[in-house]
Design an enzyme around this catalytic site. Structure first.
Site, short mmCIF file in Angstrom:
data_model
loop_
_atom_site.label_atom_id
_atom_site.label_comp_id
_atom_site.label_asym_id
_atom_site.label_seq_id
_atom_site.Cartn_x
_atom_site.Cartn_y
_atom_site.Cartn_z
CG HIS A 222 11.11 0.77 -7.72
ND1 HIS A 222 9.75 0.86 -7.51
CD2 HIS A 222 11.69 0.81 -6.50
CE1 HIS A 222 9.52 0.99 -6.21
NE2 HIS A 222 10.68 0.96 -5.57
CB CYS B 59 6.52 -0.01 -12.59
SG CYS B 59 6.18 -0.11 -10.83
#
Length: 110
Positions: A22, A34
């Site tokens: 992430h 992201c």
């Protein structure tokens, strides 16, 4: 950090790519790194599926922290060229994100 690993053949064709992790650029739902990486990768996969009708291997985690896409072997030449062009476009887009947000996404080639 999002880690993108691009696996290529000896002549430079993309065989597969893996995205892990992430970005942690911002809170969930606000993370533009992201969101950008996800949009580029899933947009590419959707384009490949729609435009070529191939059946690649796709593995992903339910939490969104893992995606692997593998190109099938022995595709017809015209289909392989389309797949490669789309994957090369994806790599260029991801490299653009990496250039601006290198603390949050890293691309490697092998």
């Amino acid at each position: 950090m999002i880690r993108v690993a691009i696996q290529q053949t000896s002549d430079g064709k993309i065989m597969s790519f893996t995205m892990k992790g992430h970005a942690n650029f911002a809170e969930h739902g606000q993370d533009i790194v992201c969101a950008g990486a996800s949009a580029v990768s899933f947009g590419t996969i959707n384009a490949i599926l729609q435009l070529t009708k191939i059946k690649p291997r796709i593995d992903q985690s339910s939490d969104g922290g893992y995606l692997r896409f593998t190109v099938p072997e022995q595709l017809p030449k015209d289909v392989e060229e389309k797949v490669q062009l789309l994957l090369q476009g994806m790599v260029i887009s991801l490299q653009t994100i990496e250039r601006d947000y290198g603390k949050y996404i890293h691309i490697t080639f092998s």
